[in-house]
Design a protein around this motif. Structure first.
Motif, PDB file in Angstrom:
ATOM      1  N   GLY A 125     -28.538  24.777 -61.194  1.00  0.00           N
ATOM      2  CA  GLY A 125     -27.207  25.332 -61.035  1.00  0.00           C
ATOM      3  C   GLY A 125     -26.528  24.982 -59.730  1.00  0.00           C
ATOM      4  N   ARG A 126     -27.211  24.250 -58.845  1.00  0.00           N
ATOM      5  CA  ARG A 126     -26.641  23.843 -57.564  1.00  0.00           C
ATOM      6  C   ARG A 126     -26.420  22.342 -57.541  1.00  0.00           C
ATOM      7  N   SER A 127     -25.415  21.914 -56.801  1.00  0.00           N
ATOM      8  CA  SER A 127     -25.194  20.485 -56.573  1.00  0.00           C
ATOM      9  C   SER A 127     -25.965  20.031 -55.347  1.00  0.00           C
ATOM     10  N   ILE A 128     -26.642  18.898 -55.470  1.00  0.00           N
ATOM     11  CA  ILE A 128     -27.274  18.274 -54.310  1.00  0.00           C
ATOM     12  C   ILE A 128     -26.782  16.837 -54.211  1.00  0.00           C
ATOM     13  N   ASN A 129     -26.876  16.276 -53.016  1.00  0.00           N
ATOM     14  CA  ASN A 129     -26.451  14.906 -52.767  1.00  0.00           C
ATOM     15  C   ASN A 129     -27.661  13.983 -52.723  1.00  0.00           C
ATOM     16  N   LEU A 130     -27.556  12.860 -53.397  1.00  0.00           N
ATOM     17  CA  LEU A 130     -28.548  11.799 -53.288  1.00  0.00           C
ATOM     18  C   LEU A 130     -27.825  10.551 -52.796  1.00  0.00           C
ATOM     19  N   VAL A 131     -28.260  10.047 -51.644  1.00  0.00           N
ATOM     20  CA  VAL A 131     -27.634   8.891 -51.006  1.00  0.00           C
ATOM     21  C   VAL A 131     -28.649   7.758 -50.941  1.00  0.00           C
ATOM     22  N   GLY A 132     -28.202   6.543 -51.215  1.00  0.00           N
ATOM     23  CA  GLY A 132     -29.048   5.373 -51.036  1.00  0.00           C
ATOM     24  C   GLY A 132     -28.340   4.346 -50.176  1.00  0.00           C
ATOM     25  N   ILE A 133     -29.027   3.820 -49.171  1.00  0.00           N
ATOM     26  CA  ILE A 133     -28.421   2.803 -48.315  1.00  0.00           C
ATOM     27  C   ILE A 133     -29.176   1.485 -48.438  1.00  0.00           C
ATOM     28  N   GLU A 134     -28.477   0.431 -48.061  1.00  0.00           N
ATOM     29  CA  GLU A 134     -29.070  -0.903 -48.092  1.00  0.00           C
ATOM     30  C   GLU A 134     -30.067  -1.088 -46.948  1.00  0.00           C
ATOM     31  N   SER A 135     -30.845  -2.146 -47.063  1.00  0.00           N
ATOM     32  CA  SER A 135     -31.876  -2.438 -46.069  1.00  0.00           C
ATOM     33  C   SER A 135     -31.280  -2.627 -44.678  1.00  0.00           C
ATOM     34  N   GLN A 136     -31.921  -2.004 -43.704  1.00  0.00           N
ATOM     35  CA  GLN A 136     -31.526  -2.153 -42.307  1.00  0.00           C
ATOM     36  C   GLN A 136     -32.026  -3.468 -41.707  1.00  0.00           C
ATOM     37  N   ARG A 137     -32.823  -4.205 -42.478  1.00  0.00           N
ATOM     38  CA  ARG A 137     -33.351  -5.495 -42.022  1.00  0.00           C
ATOM     39  C   ARG A 137     -33.050  -6.588 -43.054  1.00  0.00           C
ATOM     40  N   ALA A 138     -31.956  -6.429 -43.768  1.00  0.00           N
ATOM     41  CA  ALA A 138     -31.634  -7.358 -44.854  1.00  0.00           C
ATOM     42  C   ALA A 138     -31.411  -8.775 -44.367  1.00  0.00           C
ATOM     43  N   LEU A 139     -31.026  -8.961 -43.115  1.00  0.00           N
ATOM     44  CA  LEU A 139     -30.705 -10.295 -42.610  1.00  0.00           C
ATOM     45  C   LEU A 139     -31.902 -10.993 -41.971  1.00  0.00           C
ATOM     46  N   GLN A 140     -33.065 -10.377 -42.065  1.00  0.00           N
ATOM     47  CA  GLN A 140     -34.254 -11.079 -41.604  1.00  0.00           C
ATOM     48  C   GLN A 140     -34.536 -12.285 -42.495  1.00  0.00           C
ATOM     49  N   THR A 141     -35.040 -13.338 -41.886  1.00  0.00           N
ATOM     50  CA  THR A 141     -35.602 -14.461 -42.634  1.00  0.00           C
ATOM     51  C   THR A 141     -36.989 -14.715 -42.078  1.00  0.00           C
ATOM     52  N   PHE A 142     -37.699 -15.636 -42.700  1.00  0.00           N
ATOM     53  CA  PHE A 142     -39.046 -15.939 -42.210  1.00  0.00           C
ATOM     54  C   PHE A 142     -39.007 -16.424 -40.769  1.00  0.00           C
ATOM     55  N   TRP A 143     -37.958 -17.204 -40.421  1.00  0.00           N
ATOM     56  CA  TRP A 143     -37.897 -17.813 -39.091  1.00  0.00           C
ATOM     57  C   TRP A 143     -37.084 -16.987 -38.100  1.00  0.00           C
ATOM     58  N   LYS A 144     -36.094 -16.230 -38.586  1.00  0.00           N
ATOM     59  CA  LYS A 144     -35.223 -15.461 -37.697  1.00  0.00           C
ATOM     60  C   LYS A 144     -35.355 -13.988 -38.069  1.00  0.00           C
ATOM     61  N   ARG A 145     -36.164 -13.278 -37.315  1.00  0.00           N
ATOM     62  CA  ARG A 145     -36.508 -11.908 -37.668  1.00  0.00           C
ATOM     63  C   ARG A 145     -35.595 -10.932 -36.936  1.00  0.00           C
ATOM     64  N   ARG A 146     -34.311 -10.961 -37.336  1.00  0.00           N
ATOM     65  CA  ARG A 146     -33.334 -10.071 -36.709  1.00  0.00           C
ATOM     66  C   ARG A 146     -33.336  -8.722 -37.425  1.00  0.00           C
ATOM     67  N   PRO A 147     -33.493  -7.617 -36.696  1.00  0.00           N
ATOM     68  CA  PRO A 147     -33.442  -6.304 -37.347  1.00  0.00           C
ATOM     69  C   PRO A 147     -32.007  -5.874 -37.615  1.00  0.00           C
ATOM     70  N   GLU A 148     -31.308  -6.638 -38.438  1.00  0.00           N
ATOM     71  CA  GLU A 148     -29.932  -6.331 -38.817  1.00  0.00           C
ATOM     72  C   GLU A 148     -29.865  -6.253 -40.330  1.00  0.00           C
ATOM     73  N   GLY A 149     -28.949  -5.421 -40.827  1.00  0.00           N
ATOM     74  CA  GLY A 149     -28.913  -5.256 -42.264  1.00  0.00           C
ATOM     75  C   GLY A 149     -27.534  -5.002 -42.811  1.00  0.00           C
ATOM     76  N   PHE A 150     -27.515  -4.593 -44.074  1.00  0.00           N
ATOM     77  CA  PHE A 150     -26.276  -4.269 -44.760  1.00  0.00           C
ATOM     78  C   PHE A 150     -26.145  -2.757 -44.981  1.00  0.00           C
ATOM     79  N   ASP A 151     -26.927  -1.979 -44.263  1.00  0.00           N
ATOM     80  CA  ASP A 151     -26.823  -0.530 -44.378  1.00  0.00           C
ATOM     81  C   ASP A 151     -25.486  -0.052 -43.816  1.00  0.00           C
ATOM     82  N   ASP A 152     -24.889   0.927 -44.484  1.00  0.00           N
ATOM     83  CA  ASP A 152     -23.593   1.457 -44.042  1.00  0.00           C
ATOM     84  C   ASP A 152     -23.525   2.941 -44.395  1.00  0.00           C
TER      85      ASP A 152
END
Length: 270
Positions: A143-170
């Motif tokens: 009977g109550r409303s709750i919020n479910l939030v999902g965000i994108e990876s905070q490390r989405a821009l990592q590659t094998f060679w460039k391991r930048r902790p940057e992502g598409f989370d917003d």
């Protein structure tokens, strides 16, 4: 050695209550994290067995926390369609929801460059699994409303060679739509975001770390987090906020687990 296809994952259960003024819903949540689907260590028979084990828990909602792609040494990655087809058999009355991890983004360099959804996003969406990409859904629980939030990876821009902790989370795109008077659950593949969340994000659930994957005597040797071992595994409390980090199911890098067996996590909110 690969786990036998019929061997269940360890079940880890947390029983939690809300720590601030809002009432917690009575809710059973299953966390399915870091599958890393690849033969021979996480093949189709093994995945199907884990899906059956998860369904048997009779959770109200199932949350998929990312890193579906294999990416371990000596493995043959399964295709997004194969994995999504198996995960589509997960069942829960309130639904099955998914976010994506750094390995899923790394598996699709074109998506990394463009910021558009990866082939993993498309496969799970086509299989009927609800994707939360910096998005919010509201659910009715008791009977109550709750919020479910999902965000994108905070490390989405990592590659094998460039391991930048940057992502598409917003998370900022979602926060204005949250009612602080309602209980809120945040799905975030990487747990690092927990340190700076506002207090009305009641429960954060994450994977990514594998609990260290190699953790003799429970002490992880390597944790892919800017906070080191701080949020490596388990239940954490800061102010009125809570975090649960799953040790996950599969392997990345070397297909070895020491002191941190594959696990499915069950969170019982009471």
């Amino acid at each position: 050695m690969p786990a036998p296809d019929h061997m269940p994952a360890q079940l880890r259960t947390y029983r939690l209550t809300a720590l601030r003024g809002v009432p917690a819903p009575k809710l059973r949540i299953a966390l399915f994290a870091d599958l890393h689907a690849a033969e021979p260590h996480m093949g189709m028979l093994r995945i199907e067995s884990l899906v059956k084990q998860t369904n048997a828990l009779k959770a109200d909602v199932i949350l998929l926390l990312g890193d579906y792609v294999g990416h371990h040494i000596g493995g043959r990655d399964l295709t997004p369609a194969e994995v999504a087809g198996a995960l589509a058999k997960l069942q829960a009355p309130l639904g099955v929801f998914a976010v994506f991890g750094n390995h899923d983004w790394r598996d699709d360099p074109e998506a990394q460059r463009s910021g558009q959804p990866t082939k993993w996003h498309h496969a799970l969406d086509e299989a009927g699994i609800t994707i939360l990409s910096n998005e919010l859904v509201r659910m009715k629980v008791g009977g109550r409303s709750i919020n479910l939030v999902g965000i994108e990876s905070q490390r989405a821009l990592q590659t094998f060679w460039k391991r930048r902790p940057e992502g598409f989370d917003d998370l900022d795109a979602v926060l204005p739509n949250l009612d602080p008077a309602q209980f809120t659950i945040l799905m975030a593949h990487e747990p690092d975001i927990f340190a700076n969340l506002p207090d009305h994000i009641d429960l954060t659930v994450s994977g990514h770390t594998h609990g260290g994957q190699v953790a003799p005597f429970g002490r992880p040797i390597v944790v892919p987090s800017k906070y080191g071992r701080r949020f490596a595994y388990g239940h954490h409390v800061e102010n009125a906020r809570q975090l649960v980090v799953s040790g996950g199911l599969g392997y990345s890098g070397l297909p070895i687990r020491i002191g941190r067996p594959p696990e499915i996590v069950l969170v019982d909110m009471t």
